[in-house]
Write a protein that holds these residues in place. Structure first.
Motif, PDB file in Angstrom:
ATOM      1  N   LEU A  84     -36.510  27.210 -51.827  1.00  0.00           N
ATOM      2  CA  LEU A  84     -35.902  28.302 -52.577  1.00  0.00           C
ATOM      3  C   LEU A  84     -35.544  29.436 -51.622  1.00  0.00           C
ATOM      4  O   LEU A  84     -36.421  29.972 -50.937  1.00  0.00           O
ATOM      5  CB  LEU A  84     -36.917  28.790 -53.624  1.00  0.00           C
ATOM      6  CG  LEU A  84     -36.438  29.810 -54.634  1.00  0.00           C
ATOM      7  CD1 LEU A  84     -35.372  29.211 -55.556  1.00  0.00           C
ATOM      8  CD2 LEU A  84     -37.615  30.317 -55.474  1.00  0.00           C
ATOM      9  N   ARG A  85     -34.264  29.766 -51.558  1.00  0.00           N
ATOM     10  CA  ARG A  85     -33.815  30.757 -50.590  1.00  0.00           C
ATOM     11  C   ARG A  85     -32.914  31.814 -51.239  1.00  0.00           C
ATOM     12  O   ARG A  85     -31.708  31.637 -51.378  1.00  0.00           O
ATOM     13  CB  ARG A  85     -33.100  30.051 -49.438  1.00  0.00           C
ATOM     14  CG  ARG A  85     -34.049  29.128 -48.698  1.00  0.00           C
ATOM     15  CD  ARG A  85     -33.475  28.530 -47.446  1.00  0.00           C
ATOM     16  NE  ARG A  85     -34.552  28.071 -46.576  1.00  0.00           N
ATOM     17  CZ  ARG A  85     -34.378  27.518 -45.384  1.00  0.00           C
ATOM     18  NH1 ARG A  85     -33.160  27.365 -44.903  1.00  0.00           N
ATOM     19  NH2 ARG A  85     -35.418  27.143 -44.661  1.00  0.00           N
ATOM     20  N   PRO A  86     -33.510  32.935 -51.614  1.00  0.00           N
ATOM     21  CA  PRO A  86     -32.711  34.014 -52.198  1.00  0.00           C
ATOM     22  C   PRO A  86     -31.821  34.670 -51.138  1.00  0.00           C
ATOM     23  O   PRO A  86     -32.228  34.823 -49.994  1.00  0.00           O
ATOM     24  CB  PRO A  86     -33.771  35.024 -52.679  1.00  0.00           C
ATOM     25  CG  PRO A  86     -35.095  34.352 -52.528  1.00  0.00           C
ATOM     26  CD  PRO A  86     -34.932  33.292 -51.506  1.00  0.00           C
ATOM     27  N   THR A 144     -27.668  28.205 -46.055  1.00  0.00           N
ATOM     28  CA  THR A 144     -28.638  29.312 -46.117  1.00  0.00           C
ATOM     29  C   THR A 144     -28.729  30.078 -44.799  1.00  0.00           C
ATOM     30  O   THR A 144     -29.209  31.212 -44.792  1.00  0.00           O
ATOM     31  CB  THR A 144     -30.038  28.856 -46.584  1.00  0.00           C
ATOM     32  OG1 THR A 144     -30.499  27.787 -45.768  1.00  0.00           O
ATOM     33  CG2 THR A 144     -30.015  28.432 -48.037  1.00  0.00           C
ATOM     34  N   ASP A 145     -28.286  29.491 -43.692  1.00  0.00           N
ATOM     35  CA  ASP A 145     -28.157  30.320 -42.487  1.00  0.00           C
ATOM     36  C   ASP A 145     -26.982  31.280 -42.657  1.00  0.00           C
ATOM     37  O   ASP A 145     -27.061  32.451 -42.270  1.00  0.00           O
ATOM     38  CB  ASP A 145     -27.971  29.461 -41.232  1.00  0.00           C
ATOM     39  CG  ASP A 145     -29.292  29.221 -40.486  1.00  0.00           C
ATOM     40  OD1 ASP A 145     -30.349  29.209 -41.145  1.00  0.00           O
ATOM     41  OD2 ASP A 145     -29.259  29.083 -39.245  1.00  0.00           O
ATOM     42  N   LEU A 146     -25.912  30.800 -43.244  1.00  0.00           N
ATOM     43  CA  LEU A 146     -24.797  31.693 -43.560  1.00  0.00           C
ATOM     44  C   LEU A 146     -25.281  32.770 -44.554  1.00  0.00           C
ATOM     45  O   LEU A 146     -25.006  33.961 -44.381  1.00  0.00           O
ATOM     46  CB  LEU A 146     -23.637  30.883 -44.167  1.00  0.00           C
ATOM     47  CG  LEU A 146     -22.409  31.664 -44.631  1.00  0.00           C
ATOM     48  CD1 LEU A 146     -21.825  32.517 -43.510  1.00  0.00           C
ATOM     49  CD2 LEU A 146     -21.348  30.714 -45.190  1.00  0.00           C
ATOM     50  N   GLY A 179     -27.864  22.546 -47.824  1.00  0.00           N
ATOM     51  CA  GLY A 179     -28.713  23.703 -48.111  1.00  0.00           C
ATOM     52  C   GLY A 179     -29.193  24.369 -46.836  1.00  0.00           C
ATOM     53  O   GLY A 179     -29.279  25.600 -46.749  1.00  0.00           O
ATOM     54  N   ASP A 180     -29.520  23.553 -45.843  1.00  0.00           N
ATOM     55  CA  ASP A 180     -29.934  24.106 -44.552  1.00  0.00           C
ATOM     56  C   ASP A 180     -28.815  24.961 -43.973  1.00  0.00           C
ATOM     57  O   ASP A 180     -29.034  26.098 -43.545  1.00  0.00           O
ATOM     58  CB  ASP A 180     -30.271  22.951 -43.595  1.00  0.00           C
ATOM     59  CG  ASP A 180     -30.592  23.459 -42.207  1.00  0.00           C
ATOM     60  OD1 ASP A 180     -31.397  24.406 -42.099  1.00  0.00           O
ATOM     61  OD2 ASP A 180     -30.034  22.926 -41.223  1.00  0.00           O
ATOM     62  N   ILE A 181     -27.614  24.420 -43.994  1.00  0.00           N
ATOM     63  CA  ILE A 181     -26.484  25.095 -43.344  1.00  0.00           C
ATOM     64  C   ILE A 181     -26.049  26.351 -44.113  1.00  0.00           C
ATOM     65  O   ILE A 181     -25.926  27.431 -43.524  1.00  0.00           O
ATOM     66  CB  ILE A 181     -25.311  24.108 -43.184  1.00  0.00           C
ATOM     67  CG1 ILE A 181     -25.749  22.942 -42.274  1.00  0.00           C
ATOM     68  CG2 ILE A 181     -24.088  24.819 -42.610  1.00  0.00           C
ATOM     69  CD1 ILE A 181     -24.824  21.749 -42.294  1.00  0.00           C
TER      70      ILE A 181
HETATM   71 MN    MN Z   1     -32.216  25.943 -41.148  1.00  0.00          MN
END
Ligand code: MN
Ligand code: IPM
Length: 361
Positions: A103-105, A257-259, A253-255
């Motif tokens: 979960l990444r707000p 969420t860095d953005l 999701g990994d990519i």
């Molecule tokens: Mn990452």
């Protein structure tokens, strides 16, 4: 009095420094809001690996299983080849403890600088529900004819209906509880699927079918949007206000969420939770171990404090979590920047300041 047993894994690089500050804030919140935190430190990380050859052993996983939650600093050591600690500790914990949601707000706080022109806290306020157990992360694949000119490498994106459904369920429920309508920020709660149905015609076909089936049958009031992952990146920059809750596979999701982290003000502030709704969850700042800043008292601990806030929210200490967030916002207003070395104060000072604001709640 509610007591929470928390495993603390400071890890590598600046991980220990930011974890100390998050623990300061956690303790302040416990005092203020009348609960207890029992903290147990674990030294899994690069130093231990160099000493013993051990990453996260099965016995360590079994120990971690006994806690109410885990707070993680950072994993990654300059003397250890990339992949060993990431796979051996971080991914092992996520997989072994079946933390199938990441979960990444992505929330821009007032006064925080974003590289997105003309967008502010009203526009940048969404959450990514990243599936955390499947996809290219399962390690399914291999080499044939390795080392020859005909070498072939394969790495497969793997998803079962079960994995997709349990992630979608979490995402729909999250959108129902925390979507823009539910938080009084808009007319409807929206869940957007981020995929790539034009190329990944098996995996994201499964996701898309499951998404609409579940949405139609169980969440007719939640608006459903679909974006290809490349377009998601484009709109996150151009029109971030279009997003509310986004659900996607592990790799995308990994990519994204860095953005997302950059859009919300950088790695100094981005936090996330690896969640097993029926098990032990692990909370962490999204940024890495930043070896070059280690031990200099210049790294920003706010992301780790935000991870502690998410942990308390998850444990049901909603009021304490809410006050930590307010204390973070107030703390940020006193900082010159969120970037390491440019905060106008040190790591310890930021932690003490936020802890103080929590005590004043
Ligand atoms: Mn990452
Ligand atoms: C993250 C990180 C990890 C991931 C790495 C360190 C294995 O980038 O938490 O986003 O890819 O999940």
């Amino acid at each position: 009095m509610a007591t929470y047993n928390i495993a603390v894994m400071p890890g590598d690089g600046t991980g220990p420094e930011v974890t100390v500050e998050a623990v300061k804030v956690l303790k302040a919140a416990a005092d203020k809001f009348g609960f207890k935190v029992n903290l147990t430190d674990f030294d899994f990380g690069g130093e231990r690996y160099k000493r013993t050859g051990e990453t996260l052993p099965d016995s360590g996983v079994e120990e971690l299983r006994e806690f109410d939650a885990i707070l993680l600093g950072a994993i990654g050591h300059p003397d250890v080849a990339p992949g060993i600690l990431e796979k051996g500790i971080l991914l092992k914990a996520r997989f072994a403890l079946d933390q199938y949601i990441n979960l990444r707000p992505v929330k821009l706080y007032p006064g925080v600088e974003t590289p997105i022109k003309d967008k502010g806290p009203d526009e940048i306020d969404f959450t990514v529900v990243r599936e955390n157990s499947g996809d290219l992360y399962t390690g399914t694949g291999g080499f044939t004819m390795k080392g020859t000119p005909h070498e072939v490498a394969v790495q497969s994106a793997v998803y079962s209906r079960f994995q997709v459904d349990r992630c979608l369920k979490y995402a729909f429920e999250y959108a129902k509880k925390h979507g823009k309508k539910s938080r009084g920020r808009g007319k409807e709660n929206t869940l957007a699927l981020c995929g790539k149905t034009n190329v990944l015609t098996y995996v994201y076909d499964l996701w898309e079918r499951a998404f609409h089936e579940m949405g139609k049958a169980e969440y007719p009031d939640i608006r459903r949007d679909y974006y290809h992952v490349d377009a998601t990146c484009m709109w996150m920059v151009k029109n971030p206000e279009w997003f509310d809750v986004i659900v996607t596979g592990n790799m995308f999701g990994d990519i994204i969420t860095d953005l997302g982290a950059m859009v919300q003000g950088g790695m100094g502030i981005a936090a996330g939770g690896n969640i097993n709704p029926g098990g032990v969850s692990m909370f962490e700042p999204i940024g890495g171990s930043a070896p070059k800043y280690t031990g200099m008292n210049v790294i920003n601990p706010i992301a780790c404090i935000g991870a502690a806030q998410m942990m308390l929210e998850h444990l049901g200490e909603t009021e304490a979590a809410g006050w930590i967030e307010k204390a973070i916002v107030k703390g940020i207003s006193k900082m010159e920047s969120l970037a390491a070395g440019k905060m106008g104060m040190g790591t310890k000072e930021v932690g003490s300041m936020v802890a103080k604001f929590v005590k004043e709640a």
